[in-house]
Design a protein around this motif. Structure first.
Motif, PDB file in Angstrom:
ATOM      1  N   SER A  42      34.189   3.722 -52.757  1.00 55.55           N
ATOM      2  CA  SER A  42      33.295   3.462 -51.616  1.00 55.55           C
ATOM      3  C   SER A  42      31.840   3.810 -51.944  1.00 55.55           C
ATOM      4  O   SER A  42      31.575   4.838 -52.580  1.00 55.55           O
ATOM      5  N   ILE A  43      30.938   2.953 -51.503  1.00 52.02           N
ATOM      6  CA  ILE A  43      29.517   3.237 -51.766  1.00 52.02           C
ATOM      7  C   ILE A  43      28.988   4.371 -50.874  1.00 52.02           C
ATOM      8  O   ILE A  43      27.895   4.865 -51.071  1.00 52.02           O
ATOM      9  N   LEU A  44      29.807   4.775 -49.926  1.00 53.88           N
ATOM     10  CA  LEU A  44      29.385   5.836 -49.006  1.00 53.88           C
ATOM     11  C   LEU A  44      29.014   7.107 -49.769  1.00 53.88           C
ATOM     12  O   LEU A  44      27.992   7.731 -49.489  1.00 53.88           O
ATOM     13  N   LEU A  45      29.831   7.454 -50.736  1.00 57.15           N
ATOM     14  CA  LEU A  45      29.577   8.674 -51.510  1.00 57.15           C
ATOM     15  C   LEU A  45      28.276   8.544 -52.311  1.00 57.15           C
ATOM     16  O   LEU A  45      27.523   9.497 -52.452  1.00 57.15           O
ATOM     17  N   ARG A  46      28.036   7.342 -52.811  1.00 63.58           N
ATOM     18  CA  ARG A  46      26.802   7.117 -53.573  1.00 63.58           C
ATOM     19  C   ARG A  46      25.580   7.256 -52.646  1.00 63.58           C
ATOM     20  O   ARG A  46      24.583   7.870 -52.988  1.00 63.58           O
ATOM     21  N   LEU A  47      25.708   6.678 -51.450  1.00 60.97           N
ATOM     22  CA  LEU A  47      24.597   6.791 -50.484  1.00 60.97           C
ATOM     23  C   LEU A  47      24.329   8.248 -50.099  1.00 60.97           C
ATOM     24  O   LEU A  47      23.216   8.632 -49.787  1.00 60.97           O
ATOM     25  N   GLN A  88      25.082   2.596 -42.463  1.00 56.62           N
ATOM     26  CA  GLN A  88      24.373   1.932 -43.576  1.00 56.62           C
ATOM     27  C   GLN A  88      25.368   1.334 -44.567  1.00 56.62           C
ATOM     28  O   GLN A  88      25.225   0.200 -45.012  1.00 56.62           O
ATOM     29  N   ALA A  89      26.391   2.122 -44.896  1.00 54.13           N
ATOM     30  CA  ALA A  89      27.415   1.646 -45.850  1.00 54.13           C
ATOM     31  C   ALA A  89      28.151   0.449 -45.259  1.00 54.13           C
ATOM     32  O   ALA A  89      28.437  -0.528 -45.968  1.00 54.13           O
ATOM     33  N   ALA A  90      28.438   0.504 -43.966  1.00 61.46           N
ATOM     34  CA  ALA A  90      29.151  -0.612 -43.319  1.00 61.46           C
ATOM     35  C   ALA A  90      28.309  -1.883 -43.362  1.00 61.46           C
ATOM     36  O   ALA A  90      28.840  -2.973 -43.586  1.00 61.46           O
TER      37      ALA A  90
END
Ligand SMILES: [Zn+2]
Length: 322
Positions: free
Chosen positions: A205-210, A225-227
């Motif tokens: 998931s890009i959530l962790l990157r964000l 934002q990730a969504a």
């Protein structure tokens, strides 16, 4: 005689005290804010509130009155605070009398959820409706009810606590002492906690990157934002949150059959992804006849909802309108 075409709205929040000078048609003319926690004593906080309110007002004669919304239960008639859930030391304080004496203006004090509902009816998304449920999604879940055009405060002024509708009694303990309240599922911290829990199974998931690799930095805003970047985990979280909110709202819909539900607070900015899930959930859980003409919409006021709502208290009491 002076026009008295301005109102001071004060939103006494657990984190910030916001103040605004507002016109009779709900336009913010000036605003100010300060941190609630910066004051050692109640008296020093009140003194700062008064000082800032005076700075907003050019001519006292132009001001119709002061409205103030507080995060807790109040005796509306007397202007006495019963208790503020997240701000200590305010039990039994007659804040209305104190402000009235210091400012020399009429003061109206109410629960912030009630004020927000009134603001949306007066100038916002619920204008023209008479049976309104207003929900504010933030660190907690606030609520306000307007029935037949009047705020419904209940027998001891504690009505509208939508955040404490029980969703699942086996689930998380809530600040109120009960279990599985709506707030314990969809409050900011609960949403972030759920995202962190699910990340274990969604390492891509890009959530962790964000969040720059730090789960402690995950917030509902970041999940939104990730969504918006099509992150499957974040989309699924909002769909579940929407489903849960819809279950909670269905209980109110079945009891009150409102014309409109206005949803505000930071999380409402997630937009159509969340609202679609809420509406689908309501359709599945509430009685068909109550849903038929029901509108579920985003609030007009988000950051300013508290000050605008507080100002609406004055308009309502003074019986004037734009
Ligand atoms: Zn609760």
């Amino acid at each position: 005689m002076a026009k008295k075409d301005k109102i001071v709205g004060i939103d006494f929040g657990a984190t910030f005290v916001k103040l605004a000078l507002i016109s009779l048609d709900g336009i913010i003319l000036k605003k100010d804010s300060f941190k609630t926690g910066d004051f050692a004593s109640r008296d020093s906080l009140i003194a700062e509130m008064v000082r800032r309110a005076r700075c907003l007002v050019d001519k006292k004669d132009d001001v119709l009155g002061i409205g103030i919304g507080v995060p807790g239960q109040v005796d509306y008639k007397k202007g006495v605070i019963f208790n503020l859930t997240n701000v200590k030391g305010w039990r039994g304080v007659n804040l209305r009398e104190i402000l009235k004496k210091k400012m020399g203006l009429p003061v109206y004090l109410d629960n912030d959820g009630n004020a927000v509902a009134l603001g949306e009816m007066e100038w916002g998304a619920a204008k023209g409706y008479r049976n309104i449920v207003a929900v504010t999604l933030g660190s907690g879940v606030g609520g306000g009810l307007i029935l037949n055009g009047e705020i419904y405060r209940g027998g001891n002024y504690a009505a509208g606590e939508i955040g404490h509708i029980c969703i699942d009694r086996r689930r998380p303990i809530c600040n109120c002492g009960s279990n599985g309240c709506l707030e314990a599922f969809v409050g900011n911290k609960a949403i972030a906690r759920e995202a962190v829990r699910r990340l274990n199974k969604h390492k891509g998931s890009i959530l962790l990157r964000l969040a720059e690799g730090k789960t402690s930095k995950i917030t509902p805003k970041l999940i939104s934002q990730a969504a918006s970047k099509k992150d499957n985990l974040s989309i699924a979280i909002w769909q579940d949150i929407g489903r849960t909110i819809g279950i909670g709202l269905s209980s109110i819909i079945n009891i009150l059959n409102p014309d409109i539900i206005v949803i505000g607070g930071g999380i409402s900015k997630t937009g159509s992804l969340l609202f679609k899930a809420i509406k689908a959930s309501v359709k599945g859980h509430a009685l068909e006849v109550s849903v038929k003409r029901l509108k579920i919409v985003r609030a007009r006021f988000v950051e300013d909802a508290g000050v605008v709502g507080a100002a609406a208290l004055v308009v309502k009491e003074k019986g004037c309108n734009s």
